[in-house]
Design a protein around this motif. Structure first.
Motif, PDB file in Angstrom:
ATOM      1  N   HIS A   1      64.365  59.698 -24.789  1.00 35.70           N
ATOM      2  CA  HIS A   1      63.843  58.735 -25.750  1.00 35.70           C
ATOM      3  C   HIS A   1      63.991  59.271 -27.170  1.00 35.70           C
ATOM      4  N   ALA A   2      63.705  58.407 -28.134  1.00 36.37           N
ATOM      5  CA  ALA A   2      63.703  58.831 -29.536  1.00 36.37           C
ATOM      6  C   ALA A   2      62.508  59.763 -29.776  1.00 36.37           C
ATOM      7  N   TRP A   3      62.629  60.586 -30.807  1.00 38.91           N
ATOM      8  CA  TRP A   3      61.592  61.569 -31.098  1.00 38.91           C
ATOM      9  C   TRP A   3      60.236  60.904 -31.328  1.00 38.91           C
ATOM     10  N   TRP A   4      60.272  59.737 -32.040  1.00 38.24           N
ATOM     11  CA  TRP A   4      59.006  59.054 -32.364  1.00 38.24           C
ATOM     12  C   TRP A   4      58.292  58.616 -31.098  1.00 38.24           C
ATOM     13  N   ASN A   5      59.066  58.314 -30.023  1.00 35.39           N
ATOM     14  CA  ASN A   5      58.461  57.883 -28.763  1.00 35.39           C
ATOM     15  C   ASN A   5      57.569  59.001 -28.202  1.00 35.39           C
ATOM     16  N   TYR A   6      58.071  60.233 -28.265  1.00 35.12           N
ATOM     17  CA  TYR A   6      57.297  61.375 -27.760  1.00 35.12           C
ATOM     18  C   TYR A   6      56.081  61.633 -28.644  1.00 35.12           C
ATOM     19  N   LEU A   7      56.309  61.529 -29.953  1.00 38.83           N
ATOM     20  CA  LEU A   7      55.216  61.717 -30.903  1.00 38.83           C
ATOM     21  C   LEU A   7      54.113  60.690 -30.645  1.00 38.83           C
ATOM     22  N   ALA A   8      54.517  59.439 -30.428  1.00 38.69           N
ATOM     23  CA  ALA A   8      53.563  58.368 -30.148  1.00 38.69           C
ATOM     24  C   ALA A   8      52.847  58.629 -28.822  1.00 38.69           C
ATOM     25  N   GLY A   9      53.585  59.175 -27.832  1.00 40.28           N
ATOM     26  CA  GLY A   9      52.974  59.497 -26.539  1.00 40.28           C
ATOM     27  C   GLY A   9      51.866  60.526 -26.701  1.00 40.28           C
ATOM     28  N   GLY A  10      52.131  61.557 -27.490  1.00 42.39           N
ATOM     29  CA  GLY A  10      51.120  62.585 -27.731  1.00 42.39           C
ATOM     30  C   GLY A  10      49.922  62.021 -28.462  1.00 42.39           C
ATOM     31  N   ALA A  11      50.181  61.214 -29.493  1.00 42.03           N
ATOM     32  CA  ALA A  11      49.101  60.655 -30.303  1.00 42.03           C
ATOM     33  C   ALA A  11      48.250  59.683 -29.492  1.00 42.03           C
ATOM     34  N   LEU A  12      48.916  58.816 -28.721  1.00 37.53           N
ATOM     35  CA  LEU A  12      48.179  57.830 -27.931  1.00 37.53           C
ATOM     36  C   LEU A  12      47.346  58.510 -26.835  1.00 37.53           C
ATOM     37  N   GLY A  13      47.987  59.411 -26.082  1.00 35.48           N
ATOM     38  CA  GLY A  13      47.284  60.093 -24.993  1.00 35.48           C
ATOM     39  C   GLY A  13      46.082  60.861 -25.498  1.00 35.48           C
ATOM     40  N   ALA A  14      46.304  61.666 -26.535  1.00 37.26           N
ATOM     41  CA  ALA A  14      45.208  62.454 -27.089  1.00 37.26           C
ATOM     42  C   ALA A  14      44.161  61.533 -27.709  1.00 37.26           C
ATOM     43  N   GLY A  15      44.608  60.446 -28.347  1.00 33.98           N
ATOM     44  CA  GLY A  15      43.688  59.498 -28.975  1.00 33.98           C
ATOM     45  C   GLY A  15      42.745  58.863 -27.967  1.00 33.98           C
ATOM     46  N   ILE A  16      43.313  58.470 -26.824  1.00 30.03           N
ATOM     47  CA  ILE A  16      42.486  57.833 -25.787  1.00 30.03           C
ATOM     48  C   ILE A  16      41.419  58.813 -25.278  1.00 30.03           C
ATOM     49  N   LEU A  17      41.839  60.059 -25.031  1.00 31.46           N
ATOM     50  CA  LEU A  17      40.878  61.043 -24.523  1.00 31.46           C
ATOM     51  C   LEU A  17      39.849  61.420 -25.587  1.00 31.46           C
ATOM     52  N   LEU A  18      40.274  61.445 -26.838  1.00 31.76           N
ATOM     53  CA  LEU A  18      39.352  61.761 -27.930  1.00 31.76           C
ATOM     54  C   LEU A  18      38.293  60.671 -28.039  1.00 31.76           C
ATOM     55  N   LEU A  19      38.739  59.430 -27.905  1.00 29.18           N
ATOM     56  CA  LEU A  19      37.816  58.293 -27.936  1.00 29.18           C
ATOM     57  C   LEU A  19      36.788  58.419 -26.806  1.00 29.18           C
ATOM     58  N   LEU A  20      37.286  58.778 -25.610  1.00 31.46           N
ATOM     59  CA  LEU A  20      36.391  58.956 -24.462  1.00 31.46           C
ATOM     60  C   LEU A  20      35.405  60.093 -24.702  1.00 31.46           C
ATOM     61  N   ALA A  21      35.906  61.172 -25.330  1.00 32.15           N
ATOM     62  CA  ALA A  21      35.039  62.319 -25.601  1.00 32.15           C
ATOM     63  C   ALA A  21      33.912  61.910 -26.551  1.00 32.15           C
ATOM     64  N   TRP A  22      34.243  61.061 -27.538  1.00 38.11           N
ATOM     65  CA  TRP A  22      33.228  60.598 -28.478  1.00 38.11           C
ATOM     66  C   TRP A  22      32.246  59.631 -27.831  1.00 38.11           C
ATOM     67  N   LEU A  23      32.799  58.746 -26.985  1.00 40.01           N
ATOM     68  CA  LEU A  23      31.982  57.666 -26.437  1.00 40.01           C
ATOM     69  C   LEU A  23      31.131  58.083 -25.248  1.00 40.01           C
ATOM     70  N   SER A  24      31.604  59.086 -24.456  1.00 37.06           N
ATOM     71  CA  SER A  24      30.921  59.335 -23.184  1.00 37.06           C
ATOM     72  C   SER A  24      29.440  59.704 -23.316  1.00 37.06           C
ATOM     73  N   PRO A  25      28.998  60.415 -24.391  1.00 39.23           N
ATOM     74  CA  PRO A  25      27.556  60.642 -24.491  1.00 39.23           C
ATOM     75  C   PRO A  25      26.773  59.327 -24.588  1.00 39.23           C
ATOM     76  N   TYR A  26      27.378  58.310 -25.211  1.00 45.63           N
ATOM     77  CA  TYR A  26      26.685  57.025 -25.339  1.00 45.63           C
ATOM     78  C   TYR A  26      26.804  56.200 -24.071  1.00 45.63           C
ATOM     79  N   LEU A  27      28.021  56.245 -23.455  1.00 45.18           N
ATOM     80  CA  LEU A  27      28.264  55.419 -22.276  1.00 45.18           C
ATOM     81  C   LEU A  27      27.627  55.994 -21.024  1.00 45.18           C
ATOM     82  N   PHE A  28      27.807  57.320 -20.833  1.00 41.34           N
ATOM     83  CA  PHE A  28      27.359  57.921 -19.573  1.00 41.34           C
ATOM     84  C   PHE A  28      26.179  58.864 -19.771  1.00 41.34           C
ATOM     85  N   GLY A  29      25.748  59.026 -21.006  1.00 41.85           N
ATOM     86  CA  GLY A  29      24.608  59.893 -21.273  1.00 41.85           C
ATOM     87  C   GLY A  29      24.907  61.362 -21.083  1.00 41.85           C
ATOM     88  N   LYS A  30      26.197  61.735 -21.019  1.00 40.34           N
ATOM     89  CA  LYS A  30      26.523  63.157 -20.912  1.00 40.34           C
ATOM     90  C   LYS A  30      27.923  63.407 -21.465  1.00 40.34           C
TER      91      LYS A  30
END
Ligand SMILES: [Zn+2]
Length: 257
Positions: free
Chosen positions: A146-175
């Motif tokens: 793939h093009a370089w930007w595709n890989y860059l976007a993959g890293g940003a999206l994947g990490a972004g989703i997990l970062l969002l979960l890391a921020w939200l989980s104390p509110y959603l799951f209480g831990k």
């Protein structure tokens, strides 16, 4: 070179590297040097000879015991060796004699050692996750379907989703759910497998992690509120996405067209 011979040689090299990854996984979290002292029995500290260090076979022939003090040697050692050998062979089988294979061998080796450390210590050390991201960033400037930007976007999206979960989980799951180590690992994985591969990785990781969690809860091996390391599941997803991501995405897309 013939594919069969190439894959065979990679499996043999992979077994040996697996033996080294065992040492890294054991010593790195303890803050010890990974090159000195040479391999020795963790109990009697006898320096191991080359005959004691043949991947898998030494463990089998010595009946999983130290030759010198009879201390039992954990099955983790031959398993990590075998898994690394198999993964190296699969990378060579999939990508052949190419720059992609060189990157792939480094990539799966990082995943193996990170998984073992996460299983034992529930951490994914920065000294491994950052270099993995760095290697992937550089490698993707030179190789990849793939093009370089595709890989860059993959890293940003994947990490972004997990970062969002890391921020939200104390509110959603209480831990605390996701750790920042998982976010950093996912950045490197996404950079290696690209945008679609990143989603495949997260899907397989969540699904297999959920199954493992339910199984462990069911067999009473995981206590209420107990933590399951997510790194091994991310790694499993990453390997599948890396080796078969594109056919998987194609197959999934065909279901709807
Ligand atoms: Zn010993």
């Amino acid at each position: 070179m013939q594919t069969g011979l190439f894959v065979f040689l990679l499996v043999i090299y992979g077994l040996t590297i697996g033996s080294f990854l065992n040492v890294v996984a054991l010593r790195l979290p303890a803050g010890e040097s990974i090159v000195y002292p040479p391999s020795r029995c963790p109990r009697c500290h006898t320096r191991l000879r080359s005959a004691d260090l043949v991947p898998i076979f030494s463990w089998l022939f010595l009946r999983s015991k130290c030759r010198y003090c009879q201390a039992s040697i954990h099955w983790q050692y031959p398993v990590v060796e075998a898994v690394t050998g198999i993964l190296w062979g699969m990378v060579g089988w999939r990508y052949g004699w190419s720059g992609e294979t060189v990157f792939g061998l480094v990539f799966v080796s990082f995943l193996v050692v990170l998984s073992v450390i996460d299983l034992h210590e529930l951490i994914l050390p920065d000294v491994l996750t950052y270099p993995l991201l760095g290697v992937a960033l550089i490698a993707r400037a030179f190789t990849g379907g793939h093009a370089w930007w595709n890989y860059l976007a993959g890293g940003a999206l994947g990490a972004g989703i997990l970062l969002l979960l890391a921020w939200l989980s104390p509110y959603l799951f209480g831990k605390e759910g996701m750790g920042l180590g998982d976010v950093k690992l996912m950045a490197g994985i996404g950079m290696a497998v690209g945008l679609a591969g990143s989603l495949v990785t997260l899907f397989i990781a969540s699904f297999s992690g959920l199954l493992a969690g339910l199984f462990l809860r069911w067999t009473n091996q995981l206590r209420e509120g107990g933590h399951l390391p997510f790194g091994p599941f991310l790694s499993l997803g990453a390997v599948i996405a890396y080796l078969w991501g594109d056919p998987l995405v194609q197959w999934y897309a065909n279901l709807f067209v």
